[in-house]
Design a protein around this motif. Structure first.
Motif, mmCIF file in Angstrom:
data_model
loop_
_atom_site.group_PDB
_atom_site.id
_atom_site.type_symbol
_atom_site.label_atom_id
_atom_site.label_comp_id
_atom_site.label_asym_id
_atom_site.label_seq_id
_atom_site.Cartn_x
_atom_site.Cartn_y
_atom_site.Cartn_z
ATOM 1 N N VAL A 2 29.001 -45.252 -90.515
ATOM 2 C CA VAL A 2 28.730 -44.303 -91.589
ATOM 3 C C VAL A 2 27.575 -43.384 -91.202
ATOM 4 C CG1 VAL A 2 29.550 -45.847 -93.423
ATOM 5 C CG2 VAL A 2 27.133 -45.811 -92.817
ATOM 6 N N CYS A 3 27.467 -42.309 -91.951
ATOM 7 C CA CYS A 3 26.364 -41.374 -91.816
ATOM 8 C C CYS A 3 25.709 -41.245 -93.188
ATOM 9 C CB CYS A 3 26.883 -40.013 -91.342
ATOM 10 S SG CYS A 3 25.601 -38.768 -91.190
ATOM 11 N N LYS A 4 24.397 -41.387 -93.234
ATOM 12 C CA LYS A 4 23.670 -41.165 -94.491
ATOM 13 C C LYS A 4 23.409 -39.666 -94.589
ATOM 14 C CE LYS A 4 21.290 -45.449 -95.407
ATOM 15 N NZ LYS A 4 20.032 -46.012 -95.877
ATOM 16 N N VAL A 5 23.946 -39.072 -95.639
ATOM 17 C CA VAL A 5 23.793 -37.633 -95.831
ATOM 18 C C VAL A 5 22.901 -37.413 -97.048
ATOM 19 C CG1 VAL A 5 24.991 -35.443 -96.179
ATOM 20 C CG2 VAL A 5 26.099 -37.267 -94.885
ATOM 21 N N THR A 6 21.794 -36.722 -96.837
ATOM 22 C CA THR A 6 20.857 -36.426 -97.914
ATOM 23 C C THR A 6 21.036 -34.972 -98.335
ATOM 24 O OG1 THR A 6 19.297 -38.068 -97.095
ATOM 25 C CG2 THR A 6 18.433 -36.408 -98.618
ATOM 26 N N PHE A 7 21.306 -34.787 -99.608
ATOM 27 C CA PHE A 7 21.505 -33.459 -100.187
ATOM 28 C C PHE A 7 20.245 -33.079 -100.961
ATOM 29 C CE2 PHE A 7 25.619 -35.517 -99.867
ATOM 30 C CZ PHE A 7 26.412 -34.534 -99.298
ATOM 31 N N THR A 8 19.736 -31.873 -100.725
ATOM 32 C CA THR A 8 18.552 -31.382 -101.426
ATOM 33 C C THR A 8 18.869 -30.028 -102.044
ATOM 34 O OG1 THR A 8 17.169 -32.488 -99.788
ATOM 35 C CG2 THR A 8 16.091 -30.865 -101.185
ATOM 36 N N VAL A 9 18.674 -29.921 -103.350
ATOM 37 C CA VAL A 9 19.005 -28.699 -104.082
ATOM 38 C C VAL A 9 17.798 -28.259 -104.906
ATOM 39 C CG1 VAL A 9 20.550 -27.648 -105.780
ATOM 40 C CG2 VAL A 9 21.417 -29.417 -104.244
ATOM 41 N N PRO A 10 17.214 -27.087 -104.593
ATOM 42 C CA PRO A 10 16.130 -26.582 -105.436
ATOM 43 C C PRO A 10 16.720 -25.945 -106.694
ATOM 44 C CG PRO A 10 16.495 -25.099 -103.593
ATOM 45 C CD PRO A 10 17.459 -26.240 -103.446
ATOM 46 N N ALA A 11 16.481 -26.557 -107.831
ATOM 47 C CA ALA A 11 17.053 -26.058 -109.091
ATOM 48 C C ALA A 11 16.115 -26.438 -110.237
ATOM 49 C CB ALA A 11 18.450 -26.638 -109.292
ATOM 50 N N GLU A 12 14.943 -25.823 -110.248
ATOM 51 C CA GLU A 12 13.905 -26.177 -111.218
ATOM 52 C C GLU A 12 14.364 -26.100 -112.665
ATOM 53 O OE1 GLU A 12 10.053 -24.403 -110.670
ATOM 54 O OE2 GLU A 12 10.406 -24.263 -108.517
ATOM 55 N N THR A 23 21.195 -39.254 -101.679
ATOM 56 C CA THR A 23 21.783 -39.641 -100.392
ATOM 57 C C THR A 23 23.085 -40.389 -100.622
ATOM 58 O OG1 THR A 23 19.574 -39.806 -99.416
ATOM 59 C CG2 THR A 23 21.365 -40.901 -98.243
ATOM 60 N N LEU A 24 24.106 -40.020 -99.860
ATOM 61 C CA LEU A 24 25.398 -40.715 -99.884
ATOM 62 C C LEU A 24 25.713 -41.227 -98.493
ATOM 63 C CD1 LEU A 24 27.598 -38.167 -101.892
ATOM 64 C CD2 LEU A 24 26.518 -40.236 -102.767
ATOM 65 N N GLU A 25 26.373 -42.381 -98.420
ATOM 66 C CA GLU A 25 26.875 -42.881 -97.140
ATOM 67 C C GLU A 25 28.331 -42.466 -97.023
ATOM 68 O OE1 GLU A 25 26.280 -47.049 -96.420
ATOM 69 O OE2 GLU A 25 24.099 -46.856 -96.464
ATOM 70 N N LEU A 26 28.645 -41.695 -95.975
ATOM 71 C CA LEU A 26 30.006 -41.211 -95.763
ATOM 72 C C LEU A 26 30.506 -41.673 -94.398
ATOM 73 C CD1 LEU A 26 29.513 -37.564 -97.065
ATOM 74 C CD2 LEU A 26 30.499 -39.497 -98.285
ATOM 75 N N PRO A 27 31.823 -41.883 -94.262
ATOM 76 C CA PRO A 27 32.378 -42.330 -92.981
ATOM 77 C C PRO A 27 32.116 -41.324 -91.864
ATOM 78 C CG PRO A 27 34.018 -42.474 -94.731
ATOM 79 C CD PRO A 27 32.847 -41.735 -95.290
ATOM 80 N N LYS A 28 31.767 -41.866 -90.686
ATOM 81 C CA LYS A 28 31.566 -41.020 -89.507
ATOM 82 C C LYS A 28 32.896 -40.400 -89.081
ATOM 83 C CE LYS A 28 27.932 -43.528 -87.100
ATOM 84 N NZ LYS A 28 27.648 -44.280 -85.880
ATOM 85 N N GLU A 29 32.778 -39.342 -88.322
ATOM 86 C CA GLU A 29 33.930 -38.681 -87.705
ATOM 87 C C GLU A 29 34.934 -38.188 -88.726
ATOM 88 O OE1 GLU A 29 35.434 -41.169 -84.588
ATOM 89 O OE2 GLU A 29 33.445 -41.538 -83.801
ATOM 90 N N LEU A 73 31.481 -30.418 -94.771
ATOM 91 C CA LEU A 73 30.531 -31.261 -94.067
ATOM 92 C C LEU A 73 31.297 -31.926 -92.924
ATOM 93 C CD1 LEU A 73 27.639 -32.451 -94.265
ATOM 94 C CD2 LEU A 73 28.604 -34.215 -95.730
ATOM 95 N N ASP A 74 30.894 -31.660 -91.683
ATOM 96 C CA ASP A 74 31.527 -32.283 -90.516
ATOM 97 C C ASP A 74 30.618 -33.389 -89.988
ATOM 98 O OD1 ASP A 74 33.841 -30.648 -90.385
ATOM 99 O OD2 ASP A 74 32.683 -29.064 -89.414
ATOM 100 N N LEU A 75 31.147 -34.614 -89.966
ATOM 101 C CA LEU A 75 30.347 -35.746 -89.489
ATOM 102 C C LEU A 75 30.895 -36.266 -88.169
ATOM 103 C CD1 LEU A 75 29.873 -37.650 -92.838
ATOM 104 C CD2 LEU A 75 28.372 -35.989 -91.777
#
Length: 99
Positions: free
Chosen positions: A13-23, A56-62, A97-99
């Motif tokens: 898996v790949c841990k993907v962290t998403f960050t969104v500035p939305a005050e 953060t989400l864990e998504l399958p590699k490749e 998103l390409d992993l």
């Protein structure tokens, strides 16, 4: 907006962290074909003190995954996505998103 990828050596898996500035936003979630486009507790991003939403989400590699953010009910693409793909069902481009 930003995406950070962390590949794990011990799991496929790949841990993907998403960050969104939305005050001004009350709710932000990340949805895509990895969660059947459903905003759930697991896909909700947490609001930080500085007004940024992060999760953060864990998504399958490749794999490749189409996704968007839902910011207070509005679908928004990630500006720094790996690429974009037109989706006939949505009638618009989705971030990919390409992993």
């Amino acid at each position: 907006m930003a995406i950070a990828k962390q590949y794990l050596k011990t799991k496929p898996v790949c841990k993907v962290t998403f960050t969104v500035p939305a005050e001004e936003a009350k709710k932000v979630a990340v949805v895509g074909d990895f969660n059947n486009w459903k905003a759930t507790k697991a896909s909700a991003l947490k609001k930080l003190k500085n007004g940024t939403f992060k999760g953060t989400l864990e998504l399958p590699k490749e794999g490749s995954f189409e996704f968007k953010y839902i910011i207070d009910g509005n679908y928004v693409n990630e500006e720094s996505a790996d690429r974009y793909q037109y989706n006939e069902y949505a009638g618009s481009e989705n971030a990919v998103l390409d992993l």
